[in-house]
Design a protein around this motif. Structure first.
Motif, PDB file in Angstrom:
ATOM      1  N   THR A  36       0.861  -1.178   0.000  1.00  0.00           N
ATOM      2  CA  THR A  36       0.000   0.000   0.000  1.00  0.00           C
ATOM      3  C   THR A  36       0.901   1.232   0.000  1.00  0.00           C
ATOM      4  O   THR A  36       2.123   1.121   0.080  1.00  0.00           O
ATOM      5  CB  THR A  36      -0.913   0.017   1.241  1.00  0.00           C
ATOM      6  N   LEU A  64      -9.816  -2.338  11.051  1.00  0.00           N
ATOM      7  CA  LEU A  64      -9.964  -1.109  10.272  1.00  0.00           C
ATOM      8  C   LEU A  64      -9.184   0.065  10.862  1.00  0.00           C
ATOM      9  O   LEU A  64      -9.094   1.124  10.240  1.00  0.00           O
ATOM     10  CB  LEU A  64     -11.440  -0.761  10.118  1.00  0.00           C
ATOM     11  N   ALA A  69      -5.250  -0.502   6.645  1.00  0.00           N
ATOM     12  CA  ALA A  69      -6.606  -0.010   6.395  1.00  0.00           C
ATOM     13  C   ALA A  69      -6.607   1.503   6.200  1.00  0.00           C
ATOM     14  O   ALA A  69      -7.281   2.026   5.304  1.00  0.00           O
ATOM     15  CB  ALA A  69      -7.533  -0.410   7.539  1.00  0.00           C
ATOM     16  N   ALA A  70      -5.843   2.211   7.024  1.00  0.00           N
ATOM     17  CA  ALA A  70      -5.773   3.665   6.888  1.00  0.00           C
ATOM     18  C   ALA A  70      -5.203   4.048   5.522  1.00  0.00           C
ATOM     19  O   ALA A  70      -5.698   4.964   4.855  1.00  0.00           O
ATOM     20  CB  ALA A  70      -4.918   4.258   8.008  1.00  0.00           C
ATOM     21  N   HIS A  73      -7.777   3.400   2.798  1.00  0.00           N
ATOM     22  CA  HIS A  73      -8.842   4.403   2.772  1.00  0.00           C
ATOM     23  C   HIS A  73      -8.350   5.682   2.102  1.00  0.00           C
ATOM     24  O   HIS A  73      -9.101   6.366   1.404  1.00  0.00           O
ATOM     25  CB  HIS A  73      -9.348   4.693   4.185  1.00  0.00           C
ATOM     26  N   PRO A  76      -7.054   3.918  -2.345  1.00  0.00           N
ATOM     27  CA  PRO A  76      -7.612   2.564  -2.507  1.00  0.00           C
ATOM     28  C   PRO A  76      -7.049   1.793  -3.700  1.00  0.00           C
ATOM     29  O   PRO A  76      -7.776   1.359  -4.585  1.00  0.00           O
ATOM     30  CB  PRO A  76      -9.107   2.827  -2.657  1.00  0.00           C
ATOM     31  N   GLN A  98     -11.703  -2.210  -2.757  1.00  0.00           N
ATOM     32  CA  GLN A  98     -13.023  -1.822  -2.266  1.00  0.00           C
ATOM     33  C   GLN A  98     -13.351  -2.638  -1.020  1.00  0.00           C
ATOM     34  O   GLN A  98     -12.877  -3.765  -0.879  1.00  0.00           O
ATOM     35  CB  GLN A  98     -14.093  -2.032  -3.346  1.00  0.00           C
ATOM     36  N   PRO A  99     -14.143  -2.086  -0.108  1.00  0.00           N
ATOM     37  CA  PRO A  99     -14.516  -2.856   1.082  1.00  0.00           C
ATOM     38  C   PRO A  99     -15.471  -3.984   0.721  1.00  0.00           C
ATOM     39  O   PRO A  99     -16.258  -3.872  -0.221  1.00  0.00           O
ATOM     40  CB  PRO A  99     -15.201  -1.817   1.977  1.00  0.00           C
ATOM     41  N   PHE A 160     -11.255  -6.270   2.750  1.00  0.00           N
ATOM     42  CA  PHE A 160     -11.061  -5.517   1.520  1.00  0.00           C
ATOM     43  C   PHE A 160     -10.931  -6.493   0.351  1.00  0.00           C
ATOM     44  O   PHE A 160     -10.440  -7.609   0.512  1.00  0.00           O
ATOM     45  CB  PHE A 160      -9.785  -4.666   1.590  1.00  0.00           C
TER      46      PHE A 160
END
Length: 198
Positions: A36, A64, A69-70, A73, A76, A98-99, A160
């Motif tokens: 990420t 989350l 996760a941060a 968000h 993405p 996407q979640p 995710f």
């Protein structure tokens, strides 16, 4: 020379390789590196476990409040890498993230071992802690809270899905003449595969 393909074919090939890895890898054939990027553009990578893969994408779960996760968000997009040393194979995936739906997350959470569900409630993933005792204390508190009752999925825990835009297969061959092919999703949802120099 490009070769057309469709999503079902690519996922079927991935599933075959994953199944074969399950017979030869010592631990966690579904382990994958997840890359990420944070708000400053700094890449970050860690190992996570793939929990589901189909034509919709590749699914994993996490707290989350975690760093991953941060970052997802904020941006993405993600890259995955599966490496099966015993088979000398690798699969790389890039795509939008996407979640998963609440129903998917609830169903998977309910399938986890009880200790794992308690651990999900107890861990403030990626947050500083004073020492191991703090974690053990939180686990004991959550175990006492839920006792022998049901353990619902916490609101701060979900999944995710990486929806692939590229999938690359790599397989070792004799004399380092490895087989490497990258597939790129087209606008019409078809895929074009291109052989690459290894």
């Amino acid at each position: 020379m490009s070769e057309p393909a469709n999503t079902a074919e690519l996922i079927a090939r991935f599933q075959l390789w994953l199944s074969e890895a399950g017979k030869s890898e010592i631990n966690d054939p579904n382990a994958m590196s997840l890359a990420t990027v944070d708000a400053d553009g700094m890449p970050s990578i860690r190992m996570v476990l793939l929990k589901h893969a189909d034509e919709a994408g590749f699914v994993f779960y996490t707290n989350l409040g975690s760093q991953k996760a941060a970052e997802l968000h904020g941006n993405p997009q993600a890259a995955l890498c599966f490496h099966w040393k015993s088979l000398q194979r690798q699969v790389r995936v890039q795509g939008q993230v996407q979640p998963v739906s609440n129903a998917e997350a609830d169903a998977y959470f309910a399938s986890r071992p009880r200790d794992s569900r308690i651990g999900a409630w107890a861990s403030k993933q990626s947050q500083p802690m004073q020492g191991r005792f703090e974690l053990e204390k939180r686990v004991a508190e959550k175990a006492l809270r839920f006792n022998i009752g049901e353990i619902p999925r916490p609101e701060f825990w979900s999944g995710f899905r990486v929806v692939p835009s590229t999938i690359e297969f790599w397989e070792a061959k004799p004399f380092r003449l490895h087989d490497r092919k990258r597939y790129v999703r087209q606008a019409d949802d078809a895929w074009q595969g291109t052989p690459l120099f290894p």
